[in-house]
Design a protein around this motif. Sequence first.
Motif, PDB file in Angstrom:
ATOM      1  N   MET A   1       0.875  -1.281   0.026  1.00  0.00           N
ATOM      2  CA  MET A   1      -0.136   0.026   0.124  1.00  0.00           C
ATOM      3  C   MET A   1       0.849   1.338   0.047  1.00  0.00           C
ATOM      4  SD  MET A   1      -3.090   1.193   0.063  1.00  0.00           S
ATOM      5  CE  MET A   1      -4.037  -0.108   0.788  1.00  0.00           C
ATOM      6  N   LEU A   2       0.739   1.998  -0.996  1.00  0.00           N
ATOM      7  CA  LEU A   2       1.736   3.334  -1.107  1.00  0.00           C
ATOM      8  C   LEU A   2       0.972   4.400  -0.297  1.00  0.00           C
ATOM      9  CD1 LEU A   2       1.817   3.612  -4.977  1.00  0.00           C
ATOM     10  CD2 LEU A   2       3.657   3.182  -3.286  1.00  0.00           C
ATOM     11  N   SER A   3       1.876   5.210   0.457  1.00  0.00           N
ATOM     12  CA  SER A   3       1.258   6.093   1.147  1.00  0.00           C
ATOM     13  C   SER A   3       0.767   7.434   0.094  1.00  0.00           C
ATOM     14  CB  SER A   3       2.628   7.055   1.890  1.00  0.00           C
ATOM     15  OG  SER A   3       3.189   6.048   2.730  1.00  0.00           O
ATOM     16  N   ASP A   4       0.083   8.404   0.649  1.00  0.00           N
ATOM     17  CA  ASP A   4      -0.508   9.114  -0.101  1.00  0.00           C
ATOM     18  C   ASP A   4       0.060  10.949  -0.042  1.00  0.00           C
ATOM     19  OD1 ASP A   4      -2.583  10.316  -1.587  1.00  0.00           O
ATOM     20  OD2 ASP A   4      -3.889  10.876  -0.206  1.00  0.00           O
ATOM     21  N   TYR A   5       0.596  11.302  -1.365  1.00  0.00           N
ATOM     22  CA  TYR A   5       1.131  12.363  -1.445  1.00  0.00           C
ATOM     23  C   TYR A   5       0.551  13.386  -2.129  1.00  0.00           C
ATOM     24  CZ  TYR A   5       4.961  10.096   1.001  1.00  0.00           C
ATOM     25  OH  TYR A   5       6.083   9.325   2.131  1.00  0.00           O
ATOM     26  N   PRO A   6      -0.775  13.931  -1.844  1.00  0.00           N
ATOM     27  CA  PRO A   6      -1.476  14.744  -2.759  1.00  0.00           C
ATOM     28  C   PRO A   6      -0.961  15.575  -3.570  1.00  0.00           C
ATOM     29  CG  PRO A   6      -2.198  15.146  -0.386  1.00  0.00           C
ATOM     30  CD  PRO A   6      -1.183  14.034  -0.382  1.00  0.00           C
ATOM     31  N   ASP A   7       0.118  16.275  -2.883  1.00  0.00           N
ATOM     32  CA  ASP A   7       0.868  17.423  -3.703  1.00  0.00           C
ATOM     33  C   ASP A   7       1.420  17.146  -4.859  1.00  0.00           C
ATOM     34  OD1 ASP A   7       2.780  16.272  -1.363  1.00  0.00           O
ATOM     35  OD2 ASP A   7       3.989  16.973  -2.764  1.00  0.00           O
ATOM     36  N   LEU A   8       1.585  15.535  -5.246  1.00  0.00           N
ATOM     37  CA  LEU A   8       2.236  15.124  -6.398  1.00  0.00           C
ATOM     38  C   LEU A   8       1.442  15.288  -7.514  1.00  0.00           C
ATOM     39  CD1 LEU A   8       4.370  12.273  -5.049  1.00  0.00           C
ATOM     40  CD2 LEU A   8       5.202  14.540  -5.708  1.00  0.00           C
ATOM     41  N   GLN A   9       0.055  15.448  -7.428  1.00  0.00           N
ATOM     42  CA  GLN A   9      -0.916  15.232  -8.044  1.00  0.00           C
ATOM     43  C   GLN A   9      -0.814  16.636  -9.140  1.00  0.00           C
ATOM     44  OE1 GLN A   9      -4.792  15.042  -6.768  1.00  0.00           O
ATOM     45  NE2 GLN A   9      -5.741  15.097  -8.874  1.00  0.00           N
ATOM     46  N   GLY A  10      -0.788  16.258 -10.619  1.00  0.00           N
ATOM     47  CA  GLY A  10      -0.637  17.346 -11.428  1.00  0.00           C
ATOM     48  C   GLY A  10       0.814  17.301 -11.835  1.00  0.00           C
ATOM     49  N   ARG A  25       8.546   0.245 -11.027  1.00  0.00           N
ATOM     50  CA  ARG A  25       7.709   0.361  -9.859  1.00  0.00           C
ATOM     51  C   ARG A  25       7.345   1.936  -9.580  1.00  0.00           C
ATOM     52  NH1 ARG A  25       3.933   0.662  -7.615  1.00  0.00           N
ATOM     53  NH2 ARG A  25       3.330  -0.144  -5.841  1.00  0.00           N
ATOM     54  N   THR A  26       8.557   2.559  -9.765  1.00  0.00           N
ATOM     55  CA  THR A  26       8.594   3.757  -9.006  1.00  0.00           C
ATOM     56  C   THR A  26       7.631   4.807 -10.094  1.00  0.00           C
ATOM     57  OG1 THR A  26      10.812   3.948  -8.171  1.00  0.00           O
ATOM     58  CG2 THR A  26      10.148   6.107  -8.786  1.00  0.00           C
ATOM     59  N   ALA A  27       7.867   4.549 -11.414  1.00  0.00           N
ATOM     60  CA  ALA A  27       6.858   5.150 -12.727  1.00  0.00           C
ATOM     61  C   ALA A  27       5.486   4.905 -12.333  1.00  0.00           C
ATOM     62  CB  ALA A  27       7.294   4.774 -14.026  1.00  0.00           C
ATOM     63  N   ARG A  28       5.267   3.518 -11.833  1.00  0.00           N
ATOM     64  CA  ARG A  28       3.886   3.291 -11.565  1.00  0.00           C
ATOM     65  C   ARG A  28       3.363   4.257 -10.470  1.00  0.00           C
ATOM     66  NH1 ARG A  28       5.582  -2.141 -13.349  1.00  0.00           N
ATOM     67  NH2 ARG A  28       4.473  -2.795 -15.120  1.00  0.00           N
ATOM     68  N   ALA A  29       4.162   4.248  -9.245  1.00  0.00           N
ATOM     69  CA  ALA A  29       3.888   4.840  -8.012  1.00  0.00           C
ATOM     70  C   ALA A  29       3.902   6.397  -8.369  1.00  0.00           C
ATOM     71  CB  ALA A  29       5.051   4.613  -7.073  1.00  0.00           C
ATOM     72  N   PHE A  30       4.607   6.726  -8.974  1.00  0.00           N
ATOM     73  CA  PHE A  30       4.111   8.268  -9.154  1.00  0.00           C
ATOM     74  C   PHE A  30       2.835   8.713 -10.005  1.00  0.00           C
ATOM     75  CE2 PHE A  30       9.023   9.273  -8.888  1.00  0.00           C
ATOM     76  CZ  PHE A  30       8.811  10.224  -7.939  1.00  0.00           C
ATOM     77  N   ALA A  31       2.537   7.783 -11.078  1.00  0.00           N
ATOM     78  CA  ALA A  31       1.293   7.751 -11.660  1.00  0.00           C
ATOM     79  C   ALA A  31       0.039   7.546 -10.836  1.00  0.00           C
ATOM     80  CB  ALA A  31       1.242   6.807 -12.778  1.00  0.00           C
ATOM     81  N   ALA A  32       0.271   6.849  -9.792  1.00  0.00           N
ATOM     82  CA  ALA A  32      -0.692   6.336  -8.759  1.00  0.00           C
ATOM     83  C   ALA A  32      -1.060   7.611  -7.785  1.00  0.00           C
ATOM     84  CB  ALA A  32      -0.679   5.367  -7.917  1.00  0.00           C
TER      85      ALA A  32
END
Length: 254
Positions: A1-10, A25-32
Amino acid sequence: MLSDYPDLQGKTAVVTGGSRGIGARTARAFAAQGAAVCAVGRDQEALDAVIADITDRGGTAVAAVADVTDSAALNRVRRQAESQLGPVDILAAFAGGQGHPTPSTELTEQRWHEVLDSDLTSAFLTIQAFLPGMLERGRGSIITMSSAAGRQPSRANLAYGVANAGLVMLTRHLAAEIGPRGVRVNSIAPSSIRTEKVEANMPADIQQKVAAMHPLGRMGTTEDVAQTALFLASDAAAWLTGLTVDVTGGRITN
Protein backbone atom coordinates in the motif's frame (compact mmCIF):
# COMPACT_ATOMS: atom_id res chain seq x y z
CA MET A 1 0.00 0.00 0.00
CA LEU A 2 1.49 3.31 -1.11
CA SER A 3 1.43 6.35 1.14
CA ASP A 4 -0.58 9.30 -0.13
CA TYR A 5 1.17 12.47 -1.31
CA PRO A 6 -1.54 14.73 -2.76
CA ASP A 7 0.95 17.46 -3.67
CA LEU A 8 2.35 15.16 -6.39
CA GLN A 9 -0.94 15.30 -8.27
CA GLY A 10 -0.56 17.25 -11.49
CA LYS A 11 3.25 17.15 -11.40
CA THR A 12 5.34 15.78 -14.27
CA ALA A 13 7.90 13.08 -13.45
CA VAL A 14 10.57 11.54 -15.64
CA VAL A 15 11.92 8.13 -14.57
CA THR A 16 14.93 6.64 -16.32
CA GLY A 17 15.43 2.90 -16.05
CA GLY A 18 11.65 2.87 -16.22
CA SER A 19 11.08 -0.32 -18.19
CA ARG A 20 11.68 -2.84 -15.40
CA GLY A 21 12.42 -3.34 -11.72
CA ILE A 22 12.75 -0.36 -9.42
CA GLY A 23 12.29 2.19 -12.20
CA ALA A 24 9.08 0.63 -13.48
CA ARG A 25 7.63 0.37 -9.98
CA THR A 26 8.55 3.98 -9.29
CA ALA A 27 6.93 5.14 -12.53
CA ARG A 28 3.73 3.34 -11.52
CA ALA A 29 3.93 4.84 -8.03
CA PHE A 30 4.19 8.41 -9.30
CA ALA A 31 1.30 7.82 -11.68
CA ALA A 32 -0.81 6.42 -8.83
CA GLN A 33 -0.28 9.73 -7.02
CA GLY A 34 -1.70 11.62 -10.00
CA ALA A 35 1.59 12.66 -11.58
CA ALA A 36 2.06 12.46 -15.34
CA VAL A 37 4.98 10.14 -16.01
CA CYS A 38 7.54 9.76 -18.78
CA ALA A 39 9.18 6.34 -18.43
CA VAL A 40 12.57 6.11 -20.14
CA GLY A 41 14.38 2.95 -21.16
CA ARG A 42 15.88 1.05 -24.08
CA ASP A 43 13.28 -1.72 -24.42
CA GLN A 44 10.22 -0.44 -26.27
CA GLU A 45 8.13 -3.53 -25.54
CA ALA A 46 8.86 -3.44 -21.80
CA LEU A 47 8.17 0.29 -21.66
CA ASP A 48 4.89 -0.17 -23.51
CA ALA A 49 3.81 -2.71 -20.90
CA VAL A 50 4.51 -0.24 -18.08
CA ILE A 51 2.64 2.55 -19.88
CA ALA A 52 -0.32 0.27 -20.62
CA ASP A 53 -0.54 -0.73 -16.96
CA ILE A 54 -0.52 2.91 -15.87
CA THR A 55 -3.10 4.06 -18.40
CA ASP A 56 -5.35 1.07 -17.75
CA ARG A 57 -5.50 2.27 -14.13
CA GLY A 58 -6.47 5.78 -15.21
CA GLY A 59 -3.01 7.33 -15.07
CA THR A 60 -1.16 9.47 -17.57
CA ALA A 61 2.12 8.21 -18.97
CA VAL A 62 4.27 8.14 -22.09
CA ALA A 63 7.26 6.03 -23.08
CA ALA A 64 10.57 7.39 -24.33
CA VAL A 65 13.15 5.02 -25.80
CA ALA A 66 16.66 6.32 -25.20
CA ASP A 67 20.21 5.39 -24.28
CA VAL A 68 20.90 7.46 -21.15
CA THR A 69 24.62 7.61 -21.92
CA ASP A 70 23.74 9.70 -25.01
CA SER A 71 23.20 13.39 -24.24
CA ALA A 72 21.46 14.06 -27.55
CA ALA A 73 18.97 11.25 -26.86
CA LEU A 74 18.30 12.64 -23.39
CA ASN A 75 17.57 16.08 -24.79
CA ARG A 76 15.08 14.47 -27.17
CA VAL A 77 13.44 12.83 -24.15
CA ARG A 78 13.21 16.20 -22.42
CA ARG A 79 11.56 17.80 -25.42
CA GLN A 80 9.13 14.89 -25.71
CA ALA A 81 8.22 14.99 -22.01
CA GLU A 82 7.71 18.75 -22.07
CA SER A 83 5.62 18.72 -25.23
CA GLN A 84 3.41 15.80 -24.19
CA LEU A 85 3.19 16.25 -20.41
CA GLY A 86 4.45 19.72 -19.48
CA PRO A 87 7.45 21.12 -17.60
CA VAL A 88 9.31 18.45 -15.63
CA ASP A 89 8.99 18.81 -11.84
CA ILE A 90 10.54 15.49 -10.75
CA LEU A 91 13.51 13.65 -12.21
CA ALA A 92 14.29 10.12 -11.02
CA ALA A 93 17.63 9.15 -12.57
CA PHE A 94 17.35 5.44 -11.89
CA ALA A 95 19.10 3.81 -14.86
CA GLY A 96 22.13 1.64 -14.14
CA GLY A 97 22.81 -1.62 -12.38
CA GLN A 98 26.09 -3.07 -13.64
CA GLY A 99 27.16 -4.68 -10.39
CA HIS A 100 27.92 -8.24 -11.53
CA PRO A 101 30.81 -9.52 -9.35
CA THR A 102 34.22 -9.48 -11.05
CA PRO A 103 37.60 -9.75 -9.31
CA SER A 104 39.36 -6.40 -9.59
CA THR A 105 42.39 -8.03 -11.22
CA GLU A 106 40.09 -9.25 -14.01
CA LEU A 107 38.24 -5.97 -14.49
CA THR A 108 39.23 -4.72 -17.92
CA GLU A 109 39.65 -1.07 -18.85
CA GLN A 110 36.73 -1.40 -21.25
CA ARG A 111 34.46 -2.83 -18.56
CA TRP A 112 35.54 -0.11 -16.10
CA HIS A 113 34.44 2.57 -18.56
CA GLU A 114 31.21 0.73 -19.39
CA VAL A 115 30.16 0.53 -15.74
CA LEU A 116 31.05 4.13 -14.92
CA ASP A 117 29.22 5.33 -18.03
CA SER A 118 26.15 3.24 -17.23
CA ASP A 119 25.88 4.08 -13.53
CA LEU A 120 27.51 7.49 -13.04
CA THR A 121 27.92 9.36 -16.31
CA SER A 122 24.34 8.51 -17.27
CA ALA A 123 23.04 10.27 -14.14
CA PHE A 124 25.22 13.32 -14.85
CA LEU A 125 23.97 13.55 -18.45
CA THR A 126 20.35 13.01 -17.41
CA ILE A 127 20.55 15.79 -14.85
CA GLN A 128 22.27 18.08 -17.36
CA ALA A 129 19.36 17.62 -19.75
CA PHE A 130 16.63 18.50 -17.24
CA LEU A 131 18.27 20.78 -14.67
CA PRO A 132 18.30 24.03 -16.71
CA GLY A 133 14.50 24.02 -16.97
CA MET A 134 14.12 23.39 -13.24
CA LEU A 135 16.51 26.22 -12.41
CA GLU A 136 14.68 28.56 -14.76
CA ARG A 137 11.39 27.77 -13.02
CA GLY A 138 13.00 27.87 -9.56
CA ARG A 139 11.69 24.50 -8.45
CA GLY A 140 12.22 20.78 -8.87
CA SER A 141 13.20 17.54 -7.18
CA ILE A 142 15.96 15.27 -8.50
CA ILE A 143 16.47 11.77 -7.13
CA THR A 144 19.53 9.72 -8.05
CA MET A 145 19.86 5.96 -7.64
CA SER A 146 22.98 4.86 -5.81
CA SER A 147 23.48 1.49 -4.09
CA ALA A 148 24.60 -0.06 -0.85
CA ALA A 149 27.69 -1.03 -2.88
CA GLY A 150 28.56 2.66 -2.96
CA ARG A 151 28.25 2.93 0.82
CA GLN A 152 30.48 0.05 1.88
CA PRO A 153 32.56 -2.66 0.16
CA SER A 154 30.48 -5.46 -1.32
CA ARG A 155 30.63 -8.42 -3.68
CA ALA A 156 29.80 -6.12 -6.62
CA ASN A 157 32.63 -5.19 -8.95
CA LEU A 158 34.97 -2.32 -8.07
CA ALA A 159 33.78 -0.03 -10.86
CA TYR A 160 30.18 -0.37 -9.67
CA GLY A 161 31.13 0.51 -6.10
CA VAL A 162 33.13 3.53 -7.26
CA ALA A 163 30.35 4.71 -9.59
CA ASN A 164 27.74 4.52 -6.86
CA ALA A 165 29.96 6.24 -4.31
CA GLY A 166 30.39 8.91 -6.97
CA LEU A 167 26.61 9.27 -7.19
CA VAL A 168 26.49 10.06 -3.48
CA MET A 169 28.99 12.91 -3.94
CA LEU A 170 27.30 14.08 -7.15
CA THR A 171 24.10 14.36 -5.12
CA ARG A 172 25.71 16.22 -2.23
CA HIS A 173 27.67 18.58 -4.46
CA LEU A 174 24.70 19.49 -6.65
CA ALA A 175 22.41 19.89 -3.65
CA ALA A 176 24.76 22.44 -2.11
CA GLU A 177 25.27 24.23 -5.42
CA ILE A 178 21.68 24.57 -6.61
CA GLY A 179 19.71 24.51 -3.36
CA PRO A 180 19.59 28.33 -3.24
CA ARG A 181 17.85 28.22 -6.64
CA GLY A 182 14.96 26.08 -5.45
CA VAL A 183 15.93 22.61 -6.71
CA ARG A 184 16.47 19.71 -4.30
CA VAL A 185 18.71 16.70 -5.01
CA ASN A 186 18.62 13.50 -2.95
CA SER A 187 19.72 9.91 -3.48
CA ILE A 188 18.48 6.42 -2.66
CA ALA A 189 20.95 3.63 -1.93
CA PRO A 190 19.16 0.26 -1.82
CA SER A 191 20.60 -3.02 -0.65
CA SER A 192 19.31 -6.36 -1.98
CA ILE A 193 16.00 -5.78 -3.78
CA ARG A 194 13.81 -8.60 -5.02
CA THR A 195 13.29 -7.48 -8.62
CA GLU A 196 12.02 -9.61 -11.49
CA LYS A 197 15.65 -10.25 -12.47
CA VAL A 198 16.53 -11.45 -8.97
CA GLU A 199 13.45 -13.68 -8.83
CA ALA A 200 14.43 -15.25 -12.16
CA ASN A 201 18.14 -15.73 -11.47
CA MET A 202 18.62 -16.18 -7.72
CA PRO A 203 17.58 -19.57 -6.29
CA ALA A 204 15.10 -19.46 -3.41
CA ASP A 205 17.63 -20.80 -0.87
CA ILE A 206 20.10 -18.04 -1.78
CA GLN A 207 17.34 -15.44 -1.46
CA GLN A 208 16.70 -16.74 2.05
CA LYS A 209 20.40 -16.42 2.95
CA VAL A 210 20.52 -12.88 1.57
CA ALA A 211 17.37 -11.97 3.50
CA ALA A 212 18.96 -13.24 6.73
CA MET A 213 21.86 -10.78 6.25
CA HIS A 214 19.48 -7.87 6.88
CA PRO A 215 18.32 -7.02 10.45
CA LEU A 216 14.70 -6.80 9.27
CA GLY A 217 14.96 -10.38 8.04
CA ARG A 218 13.91 -9.96 4.42
CA MET A 219 15.08 -8.65 1.08
CA GLY A 220 13.75 -5.30 -0.02
CA THR A 221 10.99 -4.86 -2.58
CA THR A 222 10.68 -2.43 -5.45
CA GLU A 223 7.82 -0.86 -3.52
CA ASP A 224 10.17 -0.11 -0.61
CA VAL A 225 12.29 1.97 -2.98
CA ALA A 226 9.33 3.56 -4.75
CA GLN A 227 7.89 4.66 -1.41
CA THR A 228 11.16 6.41 -0.62
CA ALA A 229 11.17 8.12 -4.02
CA LEU A 230 7.63 9.42 -3.48
CA PHE A 231 8.60 10.86 -0.11
CA LEU A 232 11.75 12.54 -1.42
CA ALA A 233 9.86 14.05 -4.37
CA SER A 234 7.00 15.33 -2.23
CA ASP A 235 6.53 18.42 -0.09
CA ALA A 236 6.93 16.15 2.95
CA ALA A 237 10.67 16.29 2.17
CA ALA A 238 10.69 20.01 1.35
CA TRP A 239 13.61 20.72 3.73
CA LEU A 240 15.69 17.71 2.72
CA THR A 241 18.45 17.96 0.13
CA GLY A 242 21.87 16.35 -0.30
CA LEU A 243 20.62 13.28 1.56
CA THR A 244 21.32 9.64 0.72
CA VAL A 245 18.65 7.32 2.09
CA ASP A 246 19.94 3.81 2.79
CA VAL A 247 17.02 1.53 1.94
CA THR A 248 18.73 -1.53 3.35
CA GLY A 249 16.57 -3.15 5.99
CA GLY A 250 19.00 -1.99 8.67
CA ARG A 251 22.08 -3.43 7.02
CA ILE A 252 23.60 0.04 6.57
CA THR A 253 22.72 2.68 9.14
CA ASN A 254 25.08 5.58 8.44
